[in-house]
Structures are given as C-alpha cells and as structure tokens.
Design a protein around this motif. Structure first.
Motif, PDB file in Angstrom:
ATOM      1  N   HIS A 182      27.619  -6.244  -0.061  1.00 44.38           N
ATOM      2  CA  HIS A 182      28.640  -6.437   2.166  1.00 44.38           C
ATOM      3  C   HIS A 182      28.697  -6.761   1.930  1.00 44.38           C
ATOM      4  O   HIS A 182      30.058  -6.631   2.215  1.00 44.38           O
ATOM      5  CB  HIS A 182      27.569  -5.609   2.536  1.00 44.38           C
ATOM      6  CG  HIS A 182      27.991  -4.338   3.676  1.00 44.38           C
ATOM      7  ND1 HIS A 182      28.971  -3.225   3.516  1.00 44.38           N
ATOM      8  CD2 HIS A 182      27.914  -4.471   4.457  1.00 44.38           C
ATOM      9  CE1 HIS A 182      29.645  -2.402   4.160  1.00 44.38           C
ATOM     10  NE2 HIS A 182      29.025  -3.451   5.915  1.00 44.38           N
ATOM     11  N   GLN A 183      28.248  -8.302   3.177  1.00 44.80           N
ATOM     12  CA  GLN A 183      28.870  -8.628   3.391  1.00 44.80           C
ATOM     13  C   GLN A 183      29.945  -9.786   3.036  1.00 44.80           C
ATOM     14  O   GLN A 183      30.651 -10.194   3.074  1.00 44.80           O
ATOM     15  CB  GLN A 183      27.769  -9.904   3.304  1.00 44.80           C
ATOM     16  CG  GLN A 183      26.882  -9.559   4.877  1.00 44.80           C
ATOM     17  CD  GLN A 183      25.449 -10.552   4.621  1.00 44.80           C
ATOM     18  OE1 GLN A 183      25.801 -11.591   4.349  1.00 44.80           O
ATOM     19  NE2 GLN A 183      24.739  -9.932   5.276  1.00 44.80           N
ATOM     20  N   ALA A 184      30.193  -9.292   1.228  1.00 42.46           N
ATOM     21  CA  ALA A 184      31.171 -10.234   0.799  1.00 42.46           C
ATOM     22  C   ALA A 184      32.508  -9.924   1.279  1.00 42.46           C
ATOM     23  O   ALA A 184      33.139 -10.378   0.673  1.00 42.46           O
ATOM     24  CB  ALA A 184      30.773 -10.702  -0.781  1.00 42.46           C
ATOM     25  N   PHE A 205      41.937  -8.892  -3.058  1.00 41.82           N
ATOM     26  CA  PHE A 205      40.965  -9.184  -3.192  1.00 41.82           C
ATOM     27  C   PHE A 205      39.712  -8.276  -4.126  1.00 41.82           C
ATOM     28  O   PHE A 205      39.429  -7.284  -4.564  1.00 41.82           O
ATOM     29  CB  PHE A 205      40.398  -8.110  -1.653  1.00 41.82           C
ATOM     30  CG  PHE A 205      39.424  -8.504  -0.964  1.00 41.82           C
ATOM     31  CD1 PHE A 205      38.743 -10.244  -1.367  1.00 41.82           C
ATOM     32  CD2 PHE A 205      37.992  -7.602  -0.272  1.00 41.82           C
ATOM     33  CE1 PHE A 205      37.753 -10.888   0.119  1.00 41.82           C
ATOM     34  CE2 PHE A 205      37.177  -8.194   0.364  1.00 41.82           C
ATOM     35  CZ  PHE A 205      37.098  -9.707   0.185  1.00 41.82           C
ATOM     36  N   TYR A 206      39.268  -9.996  -4.635  1.00 45.40           N
ATOM     37  CA  TYR A 206      38.458  -9.597  -5.831  1.00 45.40           C
ATOM     38  C   TYR A 206      37.120  -9.881  -5.189  1.00 45.40           C
ATOM     39  O   TYR A 206      36.675 -10.704  -5.023  1.00 45.40           O
ATOM     40  CB  TYR A 206      38.928 -10.037  -6.720  1.00 45.40           C
ATOM     41  CG  TYR A 206      38.429 -10.650  -8.706  1.00 45.40           C
ATOM     42  CD1 TYR A 206      38.381  -9.527  -9.168  1.00 45.40           C
ATOM     43  CD2 TYR A 206      37.189 -11.060  -8.430  1.00 45.40           C
ATOM     44  CE1 TYR A 206      37.467  -9.548 -10.556  1.00 45.40           C
ATOM     45  CE2 TYR A 206      36.694 -11.246  -9.726  1.00 45.40           C
ATOM     46  CZ  TYR A 206      37.133 -10.198 -10.427  1.00 45.40           C
ATOM     47  OH  TYR A 206      35.605 -10.091 -11.845  1.00 45.40           O
ATOM     48  N   ILE A 207      35.965  -9.317  -5.998  1.00 43.62           N
ATOM     49  CA  ILE A 207      34.367  -9.114  -5.214  1.00 43.62           C
ATOM     50  C   ILE A 207      33.166  -9.017  -6.720  1.00 43.62           C
ATOM     51  O   ILE A 207      34.268  -7.828  -7.735  1.00 43.62           O
ATOM     52  CB  ILE A 207      33.935  -8.762  -4.374  1.00 43.62           C
ATOM     53  CG1 ILE A 207      34.388  -8.531  -2.930  1.00 43.62           C
ATOM     54  CG2 ILE A 207      32.369  -9.589  -4.246  1.00 43.62           C
ATOM     55  CD1 ILE A 207      34.098  -7.905  -1.884  1.00 43.62           C
ATOM     56  N   LYS A 250      34.630 -17.309  -1.791  1.00 48.42           N
ATOM     57  CA  LYS A 250      33.439 -17.243  -0.829  1.00 48.42           C
ATOM     58  C   LYS A 250      32.625 -16.959  -1.771  1.00 48.42           C
ATOM     59  O   LYS A 250      32.383 -16.130  -2.683  1.00 48.42           O
ATOM     60  CB  LYS A 250      33.197 -16.986   0.145  1.00 48.42           C
ATOM     61  CG  LYS A 250      32.382 -17.875   1.431  1.00 48.42           C
ATOM     62  CD  LYS A 250      32.398 -16.553   3.007  1.00 48.42           C
ATOM     63  CE  LYS A 250      31.489 -17.518   3.608  1.00 48.42           C
ATOM     64  NZ  LYS A 250      31.553 -17.055   5.191  1.00 48.42           N
ATOM     65  N   PHE A 251      31.529 -17.891  -1.987  1.00 54.66           N
ATOM     66  CA  PHE A 251      29.976 -17.305  -2.702  1.00 54.66           C
ATOM     67  C   PHE A 251      29.571 -16.881  -1.889  1.00 54.66           C
ATOM     68  O   PHE A 251      28.319 -17.711  -0.674  1.00 54.66           O
ATOM     69  CB  PHE A 251      30.195 -18.904  -3.604  1.00 54.66           C
ATOM     70  CG  PHE A 251      30.664 -19.334  -4.625  1.00 54.66           C
ATOM     71  CD1 PHE A 251      31.271 -18.833  -6.250  1.00 54.66           C
ATOM     72  CD2 PHE A 251      31.863 -20.059  -4.216  1.00 54.66           C
ATOM     73  CE1 PHE A 251      32.495 -19.080  -6.356  1.00 54.66           C
ATOM     74  CE2 PHE A 251      32.477 -20.886  -5.119  1.00 54.66           C
ATOM     75  CZ  PHE A 251      32.699 -19.914  -6.204  1.00 54.66           C
ATOM     76  N   PHE A 252      28.423 -15.998  -3.002  1.00 54.65           N
ATOM     77  CA  PHE A 252      27.175 -15.436  -2.239  1.00 54.65           C
ATOM     78  C   PHE A 252      25.859 -15.997  -2.942  1.00 54.65           C
ATOM     79  O   PHE A 252      26.175 -15.512  -3.898  1.00 54.65           O
ATOM     80  CB  PHE A 252      27.065 -13.583  -0.830  1.00 54.65           C
ATOM     81  CG  PHE A 252      28.300 -13.989  -0.435  1.00 54.65           C
ATOM     82  CD1 PHE A 252      28.075 -13.985   0.943  1.00 54.65           C
ATOM     83  CD2 PHE A 252      29.799 -14.038  -0.771  1.00 54.65           C
ATOM     84  CE1 PHE A 252      29.078 -13.956   2.114  1.00 54.65           C
ATOM     85  CE2 PHE A 252      30.442 -14.268   0.888  1.00 54.65           C
ATOM     86  CZ  PHE A 252      30.341 -13.989   1.521  1.00 54.65           C
ATOM     87  N   SER A 287      33.039 -13.799  -3.691  1.00 53.61           N
ATOM     88  CA  SER A 287      33.855 -13.079  -2.916  1.00 53.61           C
ATOM     89  C   SER A 287      35.552 -13.801  -2.828  1.00 53.61           C
ATOM     90  O   SER A 287      35.856 -14.993  -2.694  1.00 53.61           O
ATOM     91  CB  SER A 287      33.845 -12.712  -1.206  1.00 53.61           C
ATOM     92  OG  SER A 287      34.655 -12.057  -1.273  1.00 53.61           O
ATOM     93  N   ILE A 288      36.740 -13.186  -3.603  1.00 55.80           N
ATOM     94  CA  ILE A 288      38.242 -14.291  -3.762  1.00 55.80           C
ATOM     95  C   ILE A 288      39.421 -13.495  -3.609  1.00 55.80           C
ATOM     96  O   ILE A 288      39.644 -12.295  -3.640  1.00 55.80           O
ATOM     97  CB  ILE A 288      38.091 -14.476  -5.410  1.00 55.80           C
ATOM     98  CG1 ILE A 288      37.012 -15.228  -6.123  1.00 55.80           C
ATOM     99  CG2 ILE A 288      39.544 -15.461  -4.916  1.00 55.80           C
ATOM    100  CD1 ILE A 288      37.386 -15.468  -7.348  1.00 55.80           C
TER     101      ILE A 288
END
Ligand SMILES: C[S@@+](CC[C@H](N)C(=O)[O-])C[C@H]1O[C@@H](n2cnc3c(N)ncnc32)[C@H](O)[C@@H]1O
Length: 202
Positions: free
Chosen positions: A23-25, A136-138, A187-189, A196-197
């Motif tokens: 979710h945070q991503a 927006f790709y996660i 960002k990575f999680f 998350s790109i």
C-alpha cells in the motif's frame, strides 16, 4: 483466474504479509498528478488507495477497471466527492477505448501474466496513453535475492490454489518499459522486493 473469493481478505492479507508496504508503495504517485488528469487504473482491486487521490482535490477523472466484480463492489464503497470515477468490471485484455490517458496506474498487475501476455498488455496500455504520459508501475522487483525467490514461489503456489494463477515466473518488464519510457522517480520497499516506479513516456 478470479479474485472474487479472496477480494474481502486481499488487503488485510497484503498488509499482514508485506507489513503494509504494498500500500505504501502507491504514495509515490501523488506529487506527479495534475489537475484534471485522465487516469486509466487497471487492476485497482479493493480501492484502498482511492481516498488518497480524493484528498488531492485535483478533479481527476478515473476509468477504474478490474475483472473481479467483488473487488469493484469494495472499491465503490470508498466514498468520493471530488473524483469522477467510472468503475468498469472487465478483463483489461477485452477493454477497448479511443480515449488517451494522461496517467496509467498498474499495481501488482503484471505479476499475473507470462512474458508474452505481459508484453501484449504493455503495448495495449501504451497505446491508450498520451505522449509524455505518466505510467505508475508497482510490482515485485524482477531481480530477486534467494529469500525473495522463495517468497515468490510460495505466492505462486498460494495464488494457483486461490485464484487459479497460471504462471510460475514473473515477467521481466524493466527493459521493455525502458525502451518506451524514462524513469522520473523510483523507490524500493521491503528490502527491494517491491519496486514503485514513475515512468514518463518518451
Ligand atoms: C494483486 S491484486 C492488486 C490490487 C491493487 N492493485 C493493489 O495493489 O492493492 C490484482 C488485481 O488485478 C485484477 N486483475 C488481474 N488480472 C486482471 C485482468 N486481466 N483484467 C482486469 N483486472 C485484473 C484482480 O482482479 C485484482 O483485483
């Protein structure tokens, strides 16, 4: 493949297993959205991120597609006043439109498809985007450490039983994206297991 059975539990399960990082991503996208953006949100699921877009007050117009009717029913319960959301129950591969979107959102969607299908979907969605559009790709990072590969394989087994998932390998999308898009932010999680790109169409 069908998410209807797991729909009411999906978000809690994801929160529990990935400590809410899935979710945070999603939050990375918020600062990249602009007033009046037209968004194609594919496989949005139970809509738990909808309230964050509502808070932006940007008069966003969203076509929100998921092939699980139960997921769409849950997403519809997220009350919105400032967003214009068109909820659509459909398999994205059957979805045709002449519209051109400013933004495409796909989170944990490509991990359902083999390489051929994932590339086909990429080209389809790319076609629906305006030039300079944002994608927006996660998803799960395709370069995985040993423990991550074990978790991925366990997920494949679980989802094979629960939703009849048919793949046993994640598609490799990074090179494919990078021939059509540039990375604006990433960002990575979860120890780089989740990426998350924010991509911008070249
Ligand atoms: C793993 S869930 C992720 C949900 C949400 N994006 C999130 O991150 O919480 C994948 C979602 O994609 C939807 N989905 C999978 N394949 C699809 C397809 N071919 N067409 C439309 N929706 C699809 C599923 O029904 C499910 O709601």
């Amino acid at each position: 493949m069908n998410y209807n059975f797991i729909a009411p539990y999906y978000h809690s399960l994801s929160k529990f297993i990935f400590l809410n990082r899935q979710h945070q991503a999603h939050f990375l996208i918020l600062k990249h959205l602009k007033k009046g953006d037209k968004i194609l949100w594919v496989g949005g699921g139970a809509g738990k991120f909808i309230p964050e877009l509502e808070k932006l007050n940007l008069n966003l117009e969203i076509d929100y597609i998921d092939f699980s009717s139960r997921m769409i029913d849950l997403a519809k319960k997220e009350r919105t006043l400032k967003l214009k959301i068109n909820f659509i129950v459909a398999d994205i591969f059957d979805f045709e439109t002449d519209k051109k979107y400013d933004v495409v959102i796909s989170s944990f969607l490509f991990d359902h498809f083999d390489q051929d299908k994932a590339e086909k979907l990429f080209l389809q969605l790319n076609e629906y985007m305006k030039s300079k559009g944002i994608w927006f790709y996660i998803d799960f990072n395709q370069n995985q450490e040993d423990w991550q590969r074990i978790v991925t394989n366990l997920m494949f087994v679980f989802f094979r039983v629960v939703i009849n998932l048919e793949i046993n390998q994640l598609p490799k999308m990074r090179d494919f994206f990078e021939s059509y898009f540039e990375i604006v932010e990433q960002k990575f999680f979860f120890k780089k297991y989740i990426e998350s790109i924010v991509y911008k169409k070249i």
